[in-house]
Write an enzyme that holds these catalytic residues in place. Structure first.
Site, PDB file in Angstrom:
ATOM      1  CD  GLU A 173       6.304  97.027 129.546  1.00  0.00           C
ATOM      2  OE1 GLU A 173       6.342  96.643 130.724  1.00  0.00           O
ATOM      3  OE2 GLU A 173       5.304  97.569 129.039  1.00  0.00           O
TER       4      GLU A 173
ATOM      5  CD  GLU B 114       2.671  95.437 126.704  1.00  0.00           C
ATOM      6  OE1 GLU B 114       2.181  95.852 127.769  1.00  0.00           O
ATOM      7  OE2 GLU B 114       3.631  94.647 126.645  1.00  0.00           O
TER       8      GLU B 114
HETATM    9  O1  AHR Z   1      -0.072  93.852 129.414  1.00  0.00           O
HETATM   10  C1  AHR Z   1       0.287  93.604 130.736  1.00  0.00           C
HETATM   11  C2  AHR Z   1       1.744  93.908 131.009  1.00  0.00           C
HETATM   12  O2  AHR Z   1       1.956  95.277 130.871  1.00  0.00           O
HETATM   13  C3  AHR Z   1       2.739  93.291 130.067  1.00  0.00           C
HETATM   14  O3  AHR Z   1       3.113  92.017 130.441  1.00  0.00           O
HETATM   15  C4  AHR Z   1       3.918  94.212 130.187  1.00  0.00           C
HETATM   16  O4  AHR Z   1       4.683  94.257 129.014  1.00  0.00           O
HETATM   17  C5  AHR Z   1       3.311  95.548 130.559  1.00  0.00           C
HETATM   18  O5  AHR Z   1       3.940  96.101 131.653  1.00  0.00           O
END
Ligand code: AHR
Length: 506
Positions: free
Chosen positions: A173, A291
């Site tokens: 990210e 994610e």
């Molecule tokens: O999954 C929790 C967080 O969400 C992770 O660390 C990040 O990559 C995202 O913003």
């Protein structure tokens, strides 16, 4: 009641399913690692300090890959802190989650845990405070057979054979203002490209994932992705997508989350195809949706600990411990169908996360482990989806949502030729209408209804707790006959379904 008539044709294939679509994620965050997967003092801990009850639940979930060690955590992570004798490992401040990191669980422990659990590791490198050179040193320590200072150090630490990690994420990210070392798209693309060159030099078989937008809500989406893809097209195999969903007050909008995921994937596919044309490439860029989940960000702001001085820099504090409802499980069912229906381009995905932190598995330190509601839709899909996804068209009505029109039934169909089985996954998002399925299977001579599993509840907000761990649990519906034709197959309102058909080719 409305009848949905549709045809399934085993030749009409979207794609074979890459098993890595059913990955998950463990970050050094809250209690994901400590008292989640690792708790040496626990009565069920094995000789490595891993909780055996958690290993059993992870196996039962049919997870195939696990991304590690972050997440936001990775952008301040020094891999050298997490190797070698445990008593020599430093205790550090974790900039992402304002916690204290003891490094008692590191690379060797993660690799061992993956071996015991039967999952493939997916390793993220630090492109926040880290450099391409350090990422290279990390990969050399892990994957080079021996004869160099770093690979010999691994051997000295007791790991003779290389770990042979294949999947590498180039940062995490990096567009996010919350990220340690945030950059603009061009800065990221240059740093990731140089890292990719080094990682491939060390291990030509490495598969590399570039950071895409950290959500489709970012103001930089999808321009970030265009720039990154154009710059990195020849150097990486995947672009990542991240997206979380939550109930912001409208249950219908929340149920329609799959529309957002469909649109997000399709936009990234279009952007990747554009970059392919610009680069005059023959390669197809694949997506790693590494994610995704339901996450109640508004109820539990990720930066809340920072606001209370008493909470700063605690060891394994309880963070992001969302407790999931039946409604959340329905939403997850819709998202799983979106991933399956894009299996031609989404080859990897990681449910974020796996234990305690926004997770299907929840533990109490020193005590038991629990399957949250989310566990079940994932398990119902991952346990059988080793076939191909079939294109199909359910003639369903739509409802309007903040994401646009949504189908009342979000569905996906998987066919496994070797087993002679078809699996129909469907979430009925309608609050009152039951849909009858009228399935035409002209390519098959015999078709039997093997099983209909359903997740249902009279309370949308029902949760599993240690007192009532099976409140939301799949049930098998009884049918009077074996043959498909003699039964009336129903998708009841607000249910998640898996229908298994046994078929024989005509
Ligand atoms: O999954 C929790 C967080 O969400 C992770 O660390 C990040 O990559 C995202 O913003």
């Amino acid at each position: 009641m409305t009848t949905l008539s549709f045809t399934l044709d085993p030749q009409n294939v979207i794609s074979a399913i890459d098993p890595r679509l059913f990955g998950s994620f463990i970050e050094h965050l809250g209690r994901a690692v400590y008292t989640g997967v690792y708790e040496p003092e626990h009565p069920l801990a094995d000789e490595d300090g891993f909780r055996q009850d958690v290993i059993d639940l992870v196996k039962g979930l049919h997870v195939t890959t696990v991304r590690y060690p972050g997440g936001n955590y990775v952008s301040g992570f020094n891999w050298r802190d997490s190797i070698g004798p445990k008593e020599e490992r430093p205790v550090r401040l974790d900039y992402a989650w304002i916690s204290k990191e003891t490094n008692q669980f590191g690379i060797e422990e993660f690799a061992r845990w993956c071996e015991k659990t039967g999952v493939e590791p997916m390793i993220a490198v630090n492109l926040g405070t880290g450099t391409p050179q350090e990422a290279g040193y990390f990969a050399e320590y892990c994957n080079h057979p021996g004869g160099t200072t770093l690979s010999d150090l691994r051997i000295q630490h007791g790991r003779r054979e290389p770990y042979n990690f294949r999947l590498w994420c180039l940062g995490n990210e990096m567009d996010g203002p919350w990220q340690t070392g945030q950059m603009n798209a061009r800065e990221y693309a240059h740093k990731a490209r140089e890292t990719a060159k080094i990682l491939r030099c060390i291990d030509p078989k490495a598969q590399l994932v570039a950071c895409g937008s950290s959500s489709s809500a970012m103001t930089t989406f999808p321009e970030w992705d265009r720039v990154v893809l154009e710059e990195l097209y020849d150097y990486v195999d995947f672009i990542s997508c991240h997206q979380y969903y939550e109930n912001e007050g409208s249950e219908t909008d929340f149920l329609a989350s799959f529309v957002n995921m469909d649109n997000f994937i399709e936009t990234i596919v279009s952007t990747a195809n554009y970059a392919k044309a610009v680069r005059r490439s023959n390669k197809e860029m694949m997506i790693s949706f590494d994610e995704w989940n339901v996450w109640y960000l508004r109820g539990d702001p990720w930066d809340a600990p920072m606001k209370d001085p008493a909470n700063r820099f605690r060891e394994a504090p309880p963070l992001l411990e969302d407790r999931y409802s039946f409604l959340d499980a329905l939403v997850m069912g819709g998202l799983l169908c979106s991933l399956l229906n894009h299996a031609d381009r989404v080859k990897m995905a990681s449910l974020a996360q796996l234990v305690n932190v926004i997770a299907p598995i929840f533990t109490e330190p020193g005590k038991g482990a629990l399957c949250q509601t989310l566990y079940w839709p994932f398990e119902m899909v991952a346990s059988v989806s080793d076939g191909v996804v079939l294109r199909h068209q359910l003639p369903v009505p739509t409802f309007s949502s903040k994401y646009g029109d949504a189908r009342s039934v979000q569905s996906s169909v998987v066919y496994n030729d070797a087993r002679g089985e078809i699996y129909i996954f469907a979430v009925n998002c309608d609050f009152t209408t039951a849909f009858e399925l009228d399935i035409n299977l002209p390519a098959f001579s015999d078709c039997r209804l093997k099983e209909h599993k359903v997740l249902r509840s009279d309370d949308l907000y029902a949760k599993n707790t240690f007192d009532d761990p099976n409140r939301v649990h799949p049930e098998i519906i009884d049918y009077p006959h074996g043959s498909l034709r003699e039964n009336t197959l129903m998708l009841s309102p607000l249910t998640w379904n898996r229908i298994t058909l046994s078929v024989a080719r005509a």
